[in-house]
Design a protein around this motif. Structure first.
Motif, PDB file in Angstrom:
ATOM      1  N   ARG A  84       0.833  -0.842   0.043  1.00 34.98           N
ATOM      2  CA  ARG A  84       0.062  -0.261  -0.205  1.00 34.98           C
ATOM      3  C   ARG A  84       1.336   1.188  -0.109  1.00 34.98           C
ATOM      4  O   ARG A  84       1.816   1.402   0.600  1.00 34.98           O
ATOM      5  N   GLN A  85       0.539   2.552  -0.972  1.00 34.12           N
ATOM      6  CA  GLN A  85       1.073   3.771  -0.371  1.00 34.12           C
ATOM      7  C   GLN A  85       0.531   4.733  -0.319  1.00 34.12           C
ATOM      8  O   GLN A  85      -0.968   5.237  -0.122  1.00 34.12           O
ATOM      9  N   ASP A  86       0.462   5.355   1.534  1.00 31.45           N
ATOM     10  CA  ASP A  86      -0.325   6.485   1.830  1.00 31.45           C
ATOM     11  C   ASP A  86       0.539   7.910   1.754  1.00 31.45           C
ATOM     12  O   ASP A  86       2.309   8.012   1.490  1.00 31.45           O
ATOM     13  N   SER A  87      -0.220   8.493   1.043  1.00 32.56           N
ATOM     14  CA  SER A  87       0.089   9.803   1.217  1.00 32.56           C
ATOM     15  C   SER A  87       0.030  11.184   1.757  1.00 32.56           C
ATOM     16  O   SER A  87      -1.376  10.642   2.137  1.00 32.56           O
ATOM     17  N   PHE A  88       0.061  12.300   2.586  1.00 33.56           N
ATOM     18  CA  PHE A  88      -0.871  13.110   2.701  1.00 33.56           C
ATOM     19  C   PHE A  88       0.356  14.408   2.615  1.00 33.56           C
ATOM     20  O   PHE A  88       1.466  14.867   2.241  1.00 33.56           O
ATOM     21  N   ASP A  89      -0.969  14.638   3.143  1.00 35.28           N
ATOM     22  CA  ASP A  89      -0.083  16.698   3.241  1.00 35.28           C
ATOM     23  C   ASP A  89      -0.637  17.683   4.217  1.00 35.28           C
ATOM     24  O   ASP A  89      -1.313  17.441   5.096  1.00 35.28           O
ATOM     25  N   LEU A  90       0.213  18.095   5.401  1.00 31.94           N
ATOM     26  CA  LEU A  90       0.166  18.989   6.481  1.00 31.94           C
ATOM     27  C   LEU A  90       0.468  20.608   6.824  1.00 31.94           C
ATOM     28  O   LEU A  90       1.513  20.566   6.030  1.00 31.94           O
ATOM     29  N   CYS A  91      -0.074  21.338   6.549  1.00 31.97           N
ATOM     30  CA  CYS A  91      -0.037  23.071   7.111  1.00 31.97           C
ATOM     31  C   CYS A  91       1.242  22.730   8.042  1.00 31.97           C
ATOM     32  O   CYS A  91       1.799  21.827   8.814  1.00 31.97           O
ATOM     33  N   GLN A  92       1.728  24.151   8.392  1.00 32.75           N
ATOM     34  CA  GLN A  92       2.402  24.309   8.785  1.00 32.75           C
ATOM     35  C   GLN A  92       2.595  24.350  10.025  1.00 32.75           C
ATOM     36  O   GLN A  92       3.238  23.390  10.413  1.00 32.75           O
ATOM     37  N   GLU A  93       1.069  24.942  11.052  1.00 37.28           N
ATOM     38  CA  GLU A  93       0.964  24.584  12.453  1.00 37.28           C
ATOM     39  C   GLU A  93       0.698  23.110  12.714  1.00 37.28           C
ATOM     40  O   GLU A  93       1.131  22.794  13.218  1.00 37.28           O
ATOM     41  N   CYS A  94       0.162  22.076  11.391  1.00 33.14           N
ATOM     42  CA  CYS A  94       0.307  20.621  11.942  1.00 33.14           C
ATOM     43  C   CYS A  94       1.225  19.473  11.647  1.00 33.14           C
ATOM     44  O   CYS A  94       1.510  19.414  12.997  1.00 33.14           O
ATOM     45  N   TYR A  95       1.951  20.427  11.065  1.00 29.60           N
ATOM     46  CA  TYR A  95       3.357  19.493  11.012  1.00 29.60           C
ATOM     47  C   TYR A  95       4.325  20.106  12.721  1.00 29.60           C
ATOM     48  O   TYR A  95       4.469  19.124  12.817  1.00 29.60           O
ATOM     49  N   GLU A  96       3.915  21.213  12.809  1.00 32.35           N
ATOM     50  CA  GLU A  96       4.149  21.548  14.408  1.00 32.35           C
ATOM     51  C   GLU A  96       4.042  20.689  15.174  1.00 32.35           C
ATOM     52  O   GLU A  96       4.818  20.079  15.804  1.00 32.35           O
ATOM     53  N   LYS A  97       3.256  20.945  15.198  1.00 32.91           N
ATOM     54  CA  LYS A  97       2.734  20.189  16.894  1.00 32.91           C
ATOM     55  C   LYS A  97       2.886  18.876  16.282  1.00 32.91           C
ATOM     56  O   LYS A  97       2.970  17.952  17.603  1.00 32.91           O
ATOM     57  N   MET A  98       2.764  18.320  15.138  1.00 31.86           N
ATOM     58  CA  MET A  98       3.223  16.917  15.224  1.00 31.86           C
ATOM     59  C   MET A  98       5.155  16.352  15.650  1.00 31.86           C
ATOM     60  O   MET A  98       5.009  15.658  16.158  1.00 31.86           O
ATOM     61  N   ILE A  99       5.658  17.592  15.264  1.00 28.41           N
ATOM     62  CA  ILE A  99       7.046  16.850  15.957  1.00 28.41           C
ATOM     63  C   ILE A  99       7.094  17.693  16.925  1.00 28.41           C
ATOM     64  O   ILE A  99       8.445  17.189  17.834  1.00 28.41           O
ATOM     65  N   GLU A 100       6.898  18.047  17.290  1.00 32.32           N
ATOM     66  CA  GLU A 100       6.531  18.508  18.686  1.00 32.32           C
ATOM     67  C   GLU A 100       6.364  17.473  20.422  1.00 32.32           C
ATOM     68  O   GLU A 100       7.300  17.705  21.225  1.00 32.32           O
ATOM     69  N   GLY A 101       5.176  16.616  19.246  1.00 28.46           N
ATOM     70  CA  GLY A 101       5.268  14.950  20.106  1.00 28.46           C
ATOM     71  C   GLY A 101       6.505  13.768  19.909  1.00 28.46           C
ATOM     72  O   GLY A 101       6.083  13.278  20.596  1.00 28.46           O
ATOM     73  N   PHE A 102       7.686  13.984  19.429  1.00 27.25           N
ATOM     74  CA  PHE A 102       8.613  13.470  18.821  1.00 27.25           C
ATOM     75  C   PHE A 102       9.775  13.190  20.162  1.00 27.25           C
ATOM     76  O   PHE A 102       9.509  14.116  21.017  1.00 27.25           O
ATOM     77  N   GLN A 103       9.372  12.109  20.540  1.00 22.52           N
ATOM     78  CA  GLN A 103      10.479  11.816  21.514  1.00 22.52           C
ATOM     79  C   GLN A 103      12.019  11.912  21.563  1.00 22.52           C
ATOM     80  O   GLN A 103      12.943  12.908  22.426  1.00 22.52           O
TER      81      GLN A 103
END
Length: 76
Positions: free
Chosen positions: A53-72
């Motif tokens: 399966r191939q998945d793809s997605f797009d994130l705005c800058q604000e959602c990208y920043e929220k996502m990487i804030e949760g990285f350990q």
């Protein structure tokens, strides 16, 4: 999520980019140049639950920043 329109000779033109997380449309700044956004693509291999399966997605800058804030492990 990217949306395309068909043009002559079966070519596609990008018409819209929408953030898969918040649903906000990524604004067009000028003549085909959009505000910066993150585009991710993953093709899953044989030893995964999503084999082939191939998945793809797009994130705005604000959602990208929220996502990487949760990285350990923080990015540099």
């Amino acid at each position: 999520m990217k949306e395309y329109a068909l043009k002559a000779q079966d070519s596609q033109v990008l018409t819209k980019v929408v953030c898969n997380c918040c649903g906000r449309e990524i604004p067009l700044m000028r003549e085909g140049i959009r505000e910066e956004y993150f585009h991710g693509v993953k093709t899953w291999g044989y030893f995964s639950n999503q084999d082939g399966r191939q998945d793809s997605f797009d994130l705005c800058q604000e959602c990208y920043e929220k996502m990487i804030e949760g990285f350990q492990i923080k990015m540099h």
